[in-house]
Design an enzyme around this catalytic site. Sequence first.
Site, PDB file in Angstrom:
ATOM      1  N   LYS A 236      27.529   5.006  -6.798  1.00 38.72           N
ATOM      2  CA  LYS A 236      27.495   5.292  -8.239  1.00 38.72           C
ATOM      3  C   LYS A 236      27.109   4.011  -8.966  1.00 38.72           C
ATOM      4  O   LYS A 236      27.716   2.960  -8.738  1.00 38.72           O
ATOM      5  CB  LYS A 236      28.863   5.758  -8.723  1.00 38.72           C
TER       6      LYS A 236
ATOM      7  N   LYS B 208      27.081   2.034 -12.375  1.00 40.97           N
ATOM      8  CA  LYS B 208      27.649   1.992 -13.727  1.00 40.97           C
ATOM      9  C   LYS B 208      26.506   1.705 -14.698  1.00 40.97           C
ATOM     10  O   LYS B 208      25.893   0.642 -14.665  1.00 40.97           O
ATOM     11  CB  LYS B 208      28.731   0.910 -13.800  1.00 40.97           C
TER      12      LYS B 208
ATOM     13  N   ASP C   2      26.522   6.620 -14.152  1.00 41.11           N
ATOM     14  CA  ASP C   2      27.504   6.945 -15.196  1.00 41.11           C
ATOM     15  C   ASP C   2      27.232   6.077 -16.426  1.00 41.11           C
ATOM     16  O   ASP C   2      27.680   4.933 -16.491  1.00 41.11           O
ATOM     17  CB  ASP C   2      28.919   6.675 -14.665  1.00 41.11           C
TER      18      ASP C   2
ATOM     19  N   ASN D 211      28.474   6.364 -19.245  1.00 41.57           N
ATOM     20  CA  ASN D 211      29.631   6.405 -20.157  1.00 41.57           C
ATOM     21  C   ASN D 211      29.270   6.970 -21.526  1.00 41.57           C
ATOM     22  O   ASN D 211      29.636   6.403 -22.563  1.00 41.57           O
ATOM     23  CB  ASN D 211      30.274   5.016 -20.307  1.00 41.57           C
TER      24      ASN D 211
ATOM     25  N   GLU E 152      27.478  11.686 -14.390  1.00 41.65           N
ATOM     26  CA  GLU E 152      28.818  11.475 -14.952  1.00 41.65           C
ATOM     27  C   GLU E 152      28.696  11.098 -16.422  1.00 41.65           C
ATOM     28  O   GLU E 152      27.998  10.136 -16.768  1.00 41.65           O
ATOM     29  CB  GLU E 152      29.517  10.369 -14.164  1.00 41.65           C
TER      30      GLU E 152
ATOM     31  N   ASN F  74      35.232  11.349 -16.729  1.00 36.91           N
ATOM     32  CA  ASN F  74      36.551  10.754 -16.914  1.00 36.91           C
ATOM     33  C   ASN F  74      36.753  10.469 -18.397  1.00 36.91           C
ATOM     34  O   ASN F  74      37.639   9.706 -18.767  1.00 36.91           O
ATOM     35  CB  ASN F  74      36.699   9.454 -16.124  1.00 36.91           C
TER      36      ASN F  74
ATOM     37  N   ASP G  34      42.138  10.780 -12.450  1.00 34.56           N
ATOM     38  CA  ASP G  34      42.640   9.488 -11.973  1.00 34.56           C
ATOM     39  C   ASP G  34      44.169   9.550 -11.956  1.00 34.56           C
ATOM     40  O   ASP G  34      44.785   9.888 -12.973  1.00 34.56           O
ATOM     41  CB  ASP G  34      42.136   8.417 -12.961  1.00 34.56           C
TER      42      ASP G  34
ATOM     43  N   HIS H 136      38.454   9.064 -10.694  1.00 33.34           N
ATOM     44  CA  HIS H 136      37.959   7.890 -11.427  1.00 33.34           C
ATOM     45  C   HIS H 136      38.722   6.639 -11.007  1.00 33.34           C
ATOM     46  O   HIS H 136      39.813   6.719 -10.462  1.00 33.34           O
ATOM     47  CB  HIS H 136      38.169   8.171 -12.927  1.00 33.34           C
TER      48      HIS H 136
ATOM     49  N   ASN I 198      39.416   2.176 -12.147  1.00 33.07           N
ATOM     50  CA  ASN I 198      39.172   0.915 -12.850  1.00 33.07           C
ATOM     51  C   ASN I 198      39.436  -0.192 -11.837  1.00 33.07           C
ATOM     52  O   ASN I 198      39.867   0.080 -10.723  1.00 33.07           O
ATOM     53  CB  ASN I 198      40.138   0.766 -14.036  1.00 33.07           C
TER      54      ASN I 198
HETATM   55  O1  LIG Z   1      34.924  -0.762 -14.775  1.00 32.14           O
HETATM   56  C1  LIG Z   1      34.179  -0.398 -15.668  1.00 32.14           C
HETATM   57  O2  LIG Z   1      33.485  -1.160 -16.321  1.00 32.14           O
HETATM   58  C2  LIG Z   1      34.068   1.060 -15.940  1.00 32.14           C
HETATM   59  O3  LIG Z   1      33.205   1.296 -17.000  1.00 32.14           O
HETATM   60  C3  LIG Z   1      35.408   1.633 -16.244  1.00 32.14           C
HETATM   61  O4  LIG Z   1      35.990   0.953 -17.293  1.00 32.14           O
HETATM   62  C4  LIG Z   1      35.341   3.072 -16.559  1.00 32.14           C
HETATM   63  O5  LIG Z   1      36.603   3.496 -16.945  1.00 32.14           O
HETATM   64  C5  LIG Z   1      35.008   3.934 -15.415  1.00 32.14           C
HETATM   65  O6  LIG Z   1      34.751   3.310 -14.257  1.00 32.14           O
HETATM   66  C6  LIG Z   1      34.158   5.128 -15.659  1.00 32.14           C
HETATM   67  O7  LIG Z   1      33.922   5.818 -14.713  1.00 32.14           O
HETATM   68  O8  LIG Z   1      33.774   5.409 -16.775  1.00 32.14           O
HETATM   69 MG   LIG Z   2      33.018   7.352 -15.792  1.00 29.27          MG
END
Ligand SMILES: O=C([O-])[C@@H](O)[C@@H](O)[C@H](O)[C@@H](O)C(=O)[O-]
Ligand SMILES: [Mg+2]
Length: 447
Positions: free
Chosen positions: A206, A208, A236, A238, A261, A290, A314, A340, A342
Amino acid sequence: MSDSPVIKTMRVVPIAGYDSMLLNIGGAHNCYFTRILVILTDSAGRTGVGESPCHASTLALLERFRPQIEGSELLRLNATIATLFASDARHQQTAHTDDIHIPQMNPEKFYNATAAIEAALLDLLGQHLNLPVAELLASGKQRDRVPVLGYLFYIADRNLTSMNYQAGHAGGDAWLQLRHEKAMDAEGVVRLAEAAADRYGFRDFKLKGGVHHGEVEVETVNALLARFPQARVTVDPNASWSLDEAIYYGKQLAGRIPYLEDPCGAEHGYSGRETLAEFRRATGIPVATNMIANDWRQLQHALQLNAIDIPLADPHFWTMRNAHTVAQLCHEWGLTTGCHSNNHFDVSLAMVAHLGAAAPGDRLTAFDTHWIWQDGQQLTQHAPQIRDGYLELPEGPGLGITLNMERVEAAHALYNSLPDKNRNDALGMQFLIDNWSFNAKRPAMLR
Ligand SMILES: O=C([O-])[C@@H](O)[C@@H](O)[C@H](O)[C@@H](O)C(=O)[O-]
Ligand SMILES: [Mg+2]
């Protein structure tokens, strides 16, 4: 009353560890991340532990819950946890009073606090019954290992900051070095994926997103797919893409990715659940989240709208037992179970292993874990292992882990030394872009 062991002490230990300069919509991860350990001892001389995200309000809540935990009977765990939930309801009704001694209730922090307590109680109960926690969750243990994914991030150049980011170890395992080095494009991320696959055997990745323009992130997904044609790769962002953008990028990726995601979120008066439902209808791509289905009420609305396929429940957001109930619901209702994460230590890794091990059915997507970024900083004698793309269930009763108290105390001392204890990804980001501030609709590097 009964022969139950009694909880003697509850120690709440805020802890810190090191992280790389990982980018996301919120900015850049700090060089430190913080968590909380809840360590319970019982009258049988056993120790149970749980982990949660760290925030000052979570610490305050845990202190508030101490009288309900210390002195409680282990076998009455259900009643103990129910008391915490009852206090939540009571609290929401009084949240607008002027009583400054009652911290304002924040449901997310409430769940974080309750999750850590519940995990520690389950750990003790498992030890008492000589059973792994996975056997105590309603479906019982279904498997000995849980598929997990390689969670990839763009990494900013730590040398542009005056922060205390750690350097890698040259000459050793490629992953342990590369995870500290700049990786801002597709080529850099593919190198990271190769190193992670070599060390952990991942078949799922995955990325980010929410960092670069969507075109760049799609290009990175394409590069990963070209390098790992058999792998399941997703991204993802976000919810930083608009619905139109999400549909546009989604159509480019359709058929080649297992799911997207949180591709989009609330916009123009429509909720995230509504835009995700439209995205699904327009692209046919399964949706994981999430962001918009993190409690029963949100999940109910998301399912009524047919907005999602994979609730990433989570255990730190839901508690282990509630996250397991979500997994049961996924199994019974034709959804896919996922999880999910962190940044976390290995106590959370064990919690996730037991949750995944007890998830019923075979519609399970590889679970998230950030552990690969923290691997080497374990707080237990033997951290759970990721091998061949699977997180192995630790052996032994309870969570199957034993704390290394020297390491715990060191992580606690590191926490105490930090000036900024709550997560704030804007800090690091401001070394990259002057006066950078968060915008939920703009990828972090676009200002
Ligand atoms: O670790 C990160 O930067 C992620 O963006 C995290 O804060 C998110 O909560 C997460 O991993 C997500 O799936 O959105
Ligand atoms: Mg996410």
